[in-house]
Scaffold this active site. Sequence first.
Site, mmCIF file in Angstrom:
data_model
loop_
_atom_site.group_PDB
_atom_site.id
_atom_site.type_symbol
_atom_site.label_atom_id
_atom_site.label_comp_id
_atom_site.label_asym_id
_atom_site.label_seq_id
_atom_site.Cartn_x
_atom_site.Cartn_y
_atom_site.Cartn_z
ATOM 1 N N ARG A 1 -40.900 22.832 -75.338
ATOM 2 C CA ARG A 1 -41.286 24.000 -76.130
ATOM 3 C C ARG A 1 -41.724 25.145 -75.217
ATOM 4 N NH1 ARG A 1 -45.610 20.983 -79.874
ATOM 5 N NH2 ARG A 1 -45.853 19.833 -77.909
ATOM 6 N N ASP B 1 -52.854 12.470 -78.945
ATOM 7 C CA ASP B 1 -53.379 13.681 -78.298
ATOM 8 C C ASP B 1 -54.900 13.705 -78.303
ATOM 9 O OD1 ASP B 1 -51.165 15.019 -77.361
ATOM 10 O OD2 ASP B 1 -50.802 16.098 -79.216
ATOM 11 N N HIS C 1 -56.917 19.886 -76.789
ATOM 12 C CA HIS C 1 -57.275 18.477 -76.999
ATOM 13 C C HIS C 1 -58.249 17.998 -75.918
ATOM 14 C CE1 HIS C 1 -54.240 18.237 -80.125
ATOM 15 N NE2 HIS C 1 -53.327 18.700 -79.291
ATOM 16 N N ALA D 1 -51.938 10.243 -83.332
ATOM 17 C CA ALA D 1 -53.247 10.763 -82.927
ATOM 18 C C ALA D 1 -53.493 10.635 -81.427
ATOM 19 C CB ALA D 1 -54.356 10.041 -83.692
ATOM 20 N N GLU E 1 -55.783 23.815 -81.997
ATOM 21 C CA GLU E 1 -56.028 22.715 -82.936
ATOM 22 C C GLU E 1 -57.353 22.791 -83.679
ATOM 23 O OE1 GLU E 1 -57.514 21.094 -78.946
ATOM 24 O OE2 GLU E 1 -55.867 22.358 -79.657
ATOM 25 N N TYR F 1 -52.799 24.609 -77.215
ATOM 26 C CA TYR F 1 -53.361 23.317 -77.599
ATOM 27 C C TYR F 1 -54.120 22.774 -76.394
ATOM 28 C CZ TYR F 1 -50.328 23.085 -81.734
ATOM 29 O OH TYR F 1 -49.718 23.328 -82.934
ATOM 30 N N LYS G 1 -48.802 23.324 -74.544
ATOM 31 C CA LYS G 1 -49.661 22.193 -74.180
ATOM 32 C C LYS G 1 -50.773 22.618 -73.240
ATOM 33 C CE LYS G 1 -49.413 18.646 -75.390
ATOM 34 N NZ LYS G 1 -50.087 18.092 -76.595
#
Length: 372
Positions: free
Chosen positions: A15, A270, A96, A268, A118, A94, A75
């Site tokens: 991506r 991540d 995380h 889940a 997120e 993102y 990411k």
Amino acid sequence: MKIGCPKEIKPQEFRVGLTPDAAREAVLHGHQVLVETGAGDGAGFGDDEYLAAGAQVLGDAAQVYDQAELIVKVKEPQPAERAMLRDGQVLFAYLHLAPDPDQTRDLLQSGVISIAYETVTDGRGGLPLLAPMSEVAGRLSPQVGSWALQKANGGSGVLLGGVPGVRPGNVVIIGGGVVGAAAARVAVGMGANVTVLDRSLPRLSYLDDIFMGRLNTQFATAGALADLLPPADLVIGAVLIPGAAAPKLVSRAQLGSMKPGSVLVDVAIDQGGCFETSRATTHQNPIYEVDGIVHYCVANMPGAVARTSTRALGNATLPYLLALADKGWHRAISDDAHLRAGLSTWRGRLTSAPVGQALGLAAITPDEVLAG
């Protein structure tokens, strides 16, 4: 503002943080867009499309990080990327952080102002920047689960949809949110026998209504899950506690109650994963086996369908990206409490309570940041 979009370097991440359409919108708003050469290749967007949109294409990531005031990614930044972040720069991606103490430490040391996709919220209690990727991952999970069930891949050899005269496979989905509902839609479409577990009775009622009896709903308790594991062919972990580490819902001991060759798909992962035996894998090496049970724990599942995922993510992030660029981060989060909820680090301070709780770190609130 100078908006930078580097190429993703996480393994098998195809991506890109900015589509050519989003770049064009930012340019029309008077901003300078800097894109690393080849950044969009994995999603099917060439450098020429970014140039046509009015962006500048730079030769490497270092130039992007050096010049940009706002970095937009997909990411979480990898170690080499984190070394290029600087004090006061804004990172929008993102992150995380809850299961990732190394990244958290590096972001704090860099002084970067990071906003996590997120944990951005909306007025309905949803997570609008996580939802499109949750939808993609949810729809992918029965597909990859059915692939892992093939005998050549270590699975039990069960066809989820069955055939006339042979019962379909049993799919258990833990969590009935965006991921769970999307997974159920595809699994039901495959013809599997599907059960969704959730602790929200209104959510279970909603799923029962929209699927019109084509799946089973069950209130989530440890006992209910224990009863469903032995006959399950595929278990999909679709739980989420926003910003926090995922709870471990299936222990290693419970794997012994499952049929050999059954499959666990941990969406889940991540956030650390919801199975005790989960560990992050890649698209290149997506599965492994523990006690005869196949695990699929790819940490960036939507990257497998990069073009669809990039467009979906770009549609969701664009209004927030433009707000950050048009107003500056301080006014943008001051004006929008939902964007403010995404603030994760600020110039060496942690601003996410769930991350602080998960990692044992002190955290201040975004409101304290605004108060100076």
